[in-house]
Motif scaffolding. Structure first.
Motif, PDB file in Angstrom:
ATOM      1  N   ALA A 356      -2.784  12.115 -11.074  1.00 48.47           N
ATOM      2  CA  ALA A 356      -3.414  11.074 -11.884  1.00 48.47           C
ATOM      3  C   ALA A 356      -2.417  10.422 -12.828  1.00 48.47           C
ATOM      4  O   ALA A 356      -2.557   9.244 -13.173  1.00 48.47           O
ATOM      5  CB  ALA A 356      -4.577  11.673 -12.673  1.00 48.47           C
ATOM      6  N   ARG A 360       0.462   3.908 -10.181  1.00 48.01           N
ATOM      7  CA  ARG A 360      -0.053   3.412  -8.917  1.00 48.01           C
ATOM      8  C   ARG A 360       0.889   2.350  -8.332  1.00 48.01           C
ATOM      9  O   ARG A 360       1.639   1.703  -9.050  1.00 48.01           O
ATOM     10  CB  ARG A 360      -1.459   2.825  -9.114  1.00 48.01           C
ATOM     11  N   ARG A 470     -12.729   8.201 -11.675  1.00 54.52           N
ATOM     12  CA  ARG A 470     -12.417   8.006 -13.087  1.00 54.52           C
ATOM     13  C   ARG A 470     -10.927   7.758 -13.272  1.00 54.52           C
ATOM     14  O   ARG A 470     -10.108   8.349 -12.595  1.00 54.52           O
ATOM     15  CB  ARG A 470     -12.837   9.237 -13.901  1.00 54.52           C
ATOM     16  N   THR A 471     -10.628   6.921 -14.223  1.00 55.58           N
ATOM     17  CA  THR A 471      -9.233   6.643 -14.558  1.00 55.58           C
ATOM     18  C   THR A 471      -8.737   7.677 -15.554  1.00 55.58           C
ATOM     19  O   THR A 471      -9.540   8.365 -16.206  1.00 55.58           O
ATOM     20  CB  THR A 471      -9.086   5.239 -15.161  1.00 55.58           C
ATOM     21  N   PRO A 472      -7.429   7.836 -15.712  1.00 54.16           N
ATOM     22  CA  PRO A 472      -6.922   8.755 -16.735  1.00 54.16           C
ATOM     23  C   PRO A 472      -7.408   8.404 -18.133  1.00 54.16           C
ATOM     24  O   PRO A 472      -7.624   9.292 -18.965  1.00 54.16           O
ATOM     25  CB  PRO A 472      -5.397   8.590 -16.604  1.00 54.16           C
ATOM     26  N   GLU A 473      -7.594   7.122 -18.425  1.00 59.73           N
ATOM     27  CA  GLU A 473      -8.087   6.740 -19.747  1.00 59.73           C
ATOM     28  C   GLU A 473      -9.511   7.240 -19.970  1.00 59.73           C
ATOM     29  O   GLU A 473      -9.868   7.698 -21.066  1.00 59.73           O
ATOM     30  CB  GLU A 473      -8.025   5.221 -19.918  1.00 59.73           C
ATOM     31  N   ASP A 474     -10.358   7.168 -18.917  1.00 57.34           N
ATOM     32  CA  ASP A 474     -11.721   7.681 -19.044  1.00 57.34           C
ATOM     33  C   ASP A 474     -11.718   9.185 -19.292  1.00 57.34           C
ATOM     34  O   ASP A 474     -12.485   9.705 -20.116  1.00 57.34           O
ATOM     35  CB  ASP A 474     -12.517   7.359 -17.776  1.00 57.34           C
TER      36      ASP A 474
END
Length: 501
Positions: A356, A360, A470-474
């Motif tokens: 994660a 990207r 989910r993104t790392p920020e989430d």
């Protein structure tokens, strides 16, 4: 008459005898004079020969003294410092003579003997350092396991942060021990499975101080990976190049890493805006990382600088290529690591996504589909049988919930799938009074707080109803909210700030 005749004959005979005696005396005088001249000539020649012998002897004595005073020490110094020049003989013509050739042979034999002795001493020092670093590495790996166990055991934010910092410091010591072992000819120390190349790069980034100043730009096709035996060497080389870039650049500047497809493989380009290197320093660094000859420990300076030597050792051992000959456009140093095509593989980014925390790919959305296993970017690559088996047995693609990124974590190690709960969190739906099997460990059952009944196992979510990844920020926001709620609940339960435990 007869008497007169006899007297005349006697007088004539006496005259002839006198003439003969006079001629003999004259010839004897001439012979003695020539002999004296010849003796004088021979004496002159002898004097000249003795003079020449004295001059040759004096010249040879001076050359021998020059050999012992200047030339032999220079040869000894040159064995450790190749830039030192060995002076020639005092007389230019002496080198072409027999004694001159003999003295040159003495210097050559001395240089060969010293080179062999330095190699023998260096091999003994390497063997001693290999044994020492092996023990240090084993201890640091054990400490790393203990720290990660503590990280999973305790969830108190301040303690967790301290454990993360200790883990990162331990990672620094482990990296230095690993580099020293590699320089001494030891194995890299870790066996990896084939991994995404971007994971190997971010894995090297996580091992250095100041990793937050590194900006990684991933321009590779999704799924570009490394074969198993090349993952750890690439991570070590990237870590050493980044450490060198960060140490020699200001703290308010960034180090840029670009992953690009090249004709013969993949290029990892590292640019910094640091002080740069002079022409001599750049030539020395290039010789360290690209020389075909092994570098002796005595060539690394005092204290020894092992980073470039470790890179050179790995490039020779794993058929990699590092170039430091070009300055960076930002004023610092540009380092280019070229990974050849035979070290590349392909990992399905859907079945096994990258970490994660890994950046990207910047490829357009239309190119995010998995590329064929046989080629990436038109180049043939190696694809393992395990990767093909995983793709063959994998079902339809499902969104993946990434792990929470932690700065201490090595992304080169594949993370566990967060969708799969731990073994002790499963409920088989048979209640809590079912006795475990004789060879099975007791399992913890979840109960509802109001009824005490076991929570039934959650049904799998239909394919179309699953939430998006989910993104790392989430994930970070969720963890922050959990920590804030925990702190608020503790302060409400104990307003005086005492420990509720």
């Amino acid at each position: 008459m007869i008497e007169q005749t006899v007297l005349a004959a006697g007088g004539l005979a006496g005259t002839l005898l006198a003439l003969a005696l006079g001629g003999g005396l004259l010839r004897s005088r001439r012979d003695r004079s020539g002999l004296r001249e010849e003796i004088a000539g021979l004496q002159d020649q002898l004097d000249d020969a003795l003079s020449r012998a004295d001059r040759v002897s004096a010249e040879l004595t001076a050359e021998i003294a020059h050999l012992t005073d200047r030339r032999v020490p220079a040869v000894a110094t040159r064995a450790a410092h190749p830039h030192v020049q060995v002076p020639g003989p005092l007389s230019p013509g002496f080198a072409r003579s027999g004694p001159g050739a003999g003295l040159d042979g003495v210097l050559h034999a001395l240089s060969s003997a010293m080179t062999q002795e330095r190699k023998r001493v260096d091999a003994a020092a390497r063997a001693g350092m290999r044994g020492t670093t092996r023990e240090i590495q084993a201890g640091l790996y054990r400490l790393q396991d203990v720290l990660r166990g503590l990280q999973q055991q305790y969830d108190e934010p301040e303690l967790a942060q301290t454990l993360f910092e200790l883990d990162h410091e331990n990672e620094q010591s482990l990296r230095r021990a690993q580099v020293a072992a590699v320089v001494c000819g030891a194995w890299v120390g870790l066996a990896r499975q084939e991994s995404h190349l971007v994971d190997a790069v971010t894995g090297g980034q996580s091992r250095i101080v100041g990793y937050h100043r590194v900006r990684v730009n991933n321009h590779l096709e999704p799924g570009t990976a490394l074969v198993s035996h090349a993952v750890e060497p690439v991570a070590i080389i990237v870590a050493e190049l980044l450490d060198n870039a960060l140490r020699h650049s200001s703290r308010d500047t960034d180090v840029t890493v670009s992953l690009e497809r090249a004709h013969h493989g993949v290029a990892v380009t590292i640019d910094d805006a640091g002080v740069g290197m002079s022409a001599d320093e750049r030539a020395y660094a290039q010789r360290m990382v690209a020389s075909s000859e092994p570098i002796l420990l005595s060539d690394l300076g005092d204290p020894p600088r092992m980073g470039l030597a470790a890179i050179g050792q790995l490039t020779r051992q794993f058929d990699l290529s590092v170039d430091l000959s070009t300055p960076s456009p930002y004023g610092g140093v540009r380092a280019v690591l070229l990974v050849n095509g035979h070290l590349l593989s392909h990992v399905d980014p859907v079945v096994r996504p990258p970490a994660a925390a890994a950046p990207r790919s910047t490829r357009p959305a239309g190119t995010q589909q998995p590329v064929p296993a046989e080629t990436i970017g038109g180049l043939p690559i190696r694809t393992s049988a395990s990767s093909r088996a995983v793709r063959a047995s994998a079902g339809p693609a499902r969104p993946v919930v990434p792990d929470l990124p932690m700065p201490h974590r090595d992304p080169a190690v594949p993370a566990a799938d967060p969708r799969v709960p731990a073994a002790h969190d499963h409920d088989d739906g048979r209640g809590t009074d079912t006795a475990p099997a004789d060879d099975a460990l007791p399992q913890r059952r979840r109960r509802r707080p109001d009824t005490g009944a076991a929570v039934p196992a959650a049904r799998p979510v239909p394919e179309q109803a699953q939430p998006p990844a989910r993104t790392p920020e989430d994930s970070a926001a969720a963890l922050g909210a959990l920590q804030s709620g925990t702190a608020a609940a503790r302060s409400t339960a104990d307003p005086e700030g005492n420990d509720p435990r």
